[in-house]
Design an enzyme around this catalytic site. Structure first.
Site, PDB file in Angstrom:
ATOM      1  N   VAL A  14    -122.320  45.592 -34.921  1.00  0.00           N
ATOM      2  CA  VAL A  14    -121.268  44.634 -35.266  1.00  0.00           C
ATOM      3  C   VAL A  14    -121.504  43.282 -34.595  1.00  0.00           C
ATOM      4  O   VAL A  14    -121.291  42.225 -35.201  1.00  0.00           O
ATOM      5  CB  VAL A  14    -119.873  45.187 -34.907  1.00  0.00           C
ATOM      6  N   GLY A 187    -109.904  51.213 -33.660  1.00  0.00           N
ATOM      7  CA  GLY A 187    -111.204  50.640 -33.343  1.00  0.00           C
ATOM      8  C   GLY A 187    -111.307  50.042 -31.957  1.00  0.00           C
ATOM      9  O   GLY A 187    -112.338  49.450 -31.603  1.00  0.00           O
ATOM     10  N   LYS A 205    -119.953  46.109 -14.954  1.00  0.00           N
ATOM     11  CA  LYS A 205    -119.505  44.719 -14.922  1.00  0.00           C
ATOM     12  C   LYS A 205    -119.145  44.283 -13.506  1.00  0.00           C
ATOM     13  O   LYS A 205    -119.412  43.142 -13.106  1.00  0.00           O
ATOM     14  CB  LYS A 205    -118.309  44.542 -15.860  1.00  0.00           C
TER      15      LYS A 205
END
Length: 429
Positions: A14, A187, A205
């Site tokens: 995506v 989603g 992160k």
């Protein structure tokens, strides 16, 4: 205008599709900003026969030969994720003199220094703004805008999936499994949500943020990690009663003894700016010596926001190719010791189910005192008279995490304590 710069794209999911589409749709503007056209010379995928109409990429540009592709590019954009073959391909690209743009937080958290060293040796850019907090301009300010300041603390919500889940639990009272299933349908969560709900995404992160903030190499293995799957609707209710919300936070701190980095569910006062971050948004709160308190907020995931960060890095790296210059290099000069979670100073919220009889409070307080942990506040919840139990809710002052862990372990052994039903760290109170 200079000759075209050859762009290789690794991965066409995506985000990769969004990047490829913008390279075509905004070709003229991007060329003007870079000073040269950006020519997509190929997209590496596992299956070239799979239709990808949303990318706008001509079918003949898809290839399974990623090694040859990166060896012939000026700029390589890696959006495939995972450690391998991403690591090998990026090192090969750097070896052949290509600038590299990546969103791969797992790879950077696990093996960032190897990539930094390779890029420095070949004098090429290694850019990774999209690896943390999506479209939010965060890493570049840390690396550049605040380069002359001393960052003391980084605390933030860096995973949109878990924030959506915890926020929905707080606002509706729903149980975690139900909200997780809803997040998957919408989603916001993957079919396998392990990396998000177990905290591993935020862990990588946090390693990147701590490394940049404190000029010290911090790997994912250095980051203490706890996920949200143990959070119950009772925890959410307790948080509300003391004016807090539950957030999964990445917390990186510099202390006189070194630096620490941790990820865990945390009680945050509703008056704190991070408490008002809803849905799948991200926000990171910085504390610095000169600039003071700063907060970065926005969409931390999704195709378009992540593509925005990738394209920003791509334009900058391309511009360096055209006019000269170099992006910021690794800054690890401080070489501060990375502290284990046991030495971190923190506060706790603890909920106890205790026997409803005289002397219990004193005996519970003695356990805290024996480990040099002071109690900041205590309240008694609803008595469960039919079971002969009462609920105690305590918030401690800051103490070493190892002292708090030892306190909880001893409480569990106390005859007066039926159950230690909740243990959560607290920030900002």
């Amino acid at each position: 205008m200079a000759k075209p710069l050859r762009v290789a794209l690794l991965g066409c999911g995506v985000v990769g599709s969004a990047v490829a589409r913008q390279l075509t749709d905004d070709a003229a503007d991007l060329a003007a900003r870079v000073g040269a056209p950006l020519e997509l010379i190929g997209v590496a995928v596992r299956d070239v026969t799979k239709p990808r109409p949303e990318s706008g990429v001509p079918p003949e540009l898809f290839t399974t030969d990623a090694e040859s592709l990166v060896s012939n590019a000026d700029l390589v954009v890696e959006l495939m994720g995972g450690l391998e073959p991403a690591r090998t391909l990026l090192l090969r690209a750097i070896e052949h003199g290509a600038a590299v743009i990546t969103a791969n937080k797992a790879l950077l958290g696990a093996d960032g220094p190897r990539l930094y060293a390779a890029a420095d040796a070949r004098n090429v850019d290694l850019s990774f703004e999209a690896s943390v907090a999506g479209a939010i301009p965060l890493l570049r300010p840390l690396r550049e805008s605040l380069a002359g300041d001393d960052v003391q603390r980084v605390m933030g919500i860096v995973n949109g999936t878990t924030n959506y889940i915890l926020d929905k639990m707080d606002r509706t009272g729903a149980a975690l499994p139900d909200v997780l299933a809803e997040a998957q349908e919408l989603g916001y969560a993957e079919a396998d949500p392990t990396a998000d709900v177990e905290g591993h995404d935020a862990q990588a992160k946090a390693a990147i943020l701590a490394s940049l903030a404190f000029h010290t190499r911090v790997s994912s293995d250095d980051v203490h990690c706890e996920g949200i799957m143990g959070i119950t609707d009772a925890d959410i209710r307790d948080a509300r009663k003391i004016g807090c919300v539950v957030k999964l936070l990445a917390i990186c701190e510099r202390t006189p003894d070194g630096v620490s980095a941790r990820v865990h569910p945390t009680l945050v006062p509703r008056s704190h700016p991070l408490a008002s971050v809803h849905d799948a948004f991200n926000a990171v709160f910085l504390e610095t010596a000169l600039a003071g308190e700063l907060m970065f907020y926005g969409k931390g995931a999704g195709a378009a926001p992540t593509a925005s960060a990738v394209l920003g890095d791509l334009v900058q790296a391309g511009r360096h190719r055209v006019v000269g210059g170099h992006g910021p290099r690794e800054s690890a000069y401080a070489e501060l010791p990375v502290l284990p979670i046991a030495r971190t100073q923190t506060s706790y919220f603890i909920r106890l189910d205790v026997l409803d009889r005289p002397g219990v409070l004193a005996r519970v307080a003695n356990v805290f005192g024996a480990h040099d942990v002071s109690i900041e506040s205590m309240r008694q919840g609803v008595r469960r008279s039919e079971e002969g139990l009462a609920i105690l809710q305590l918030v401690t002052n800051q103490a070493a995490d190892e002292s708090l862990v030892a306190t909880v372990e001893e409480l569990r052994k106390l005859d007066d304590v039926h159950e230690v039903s909740s243990v959560l760290r607290v920030e900002g109170m």
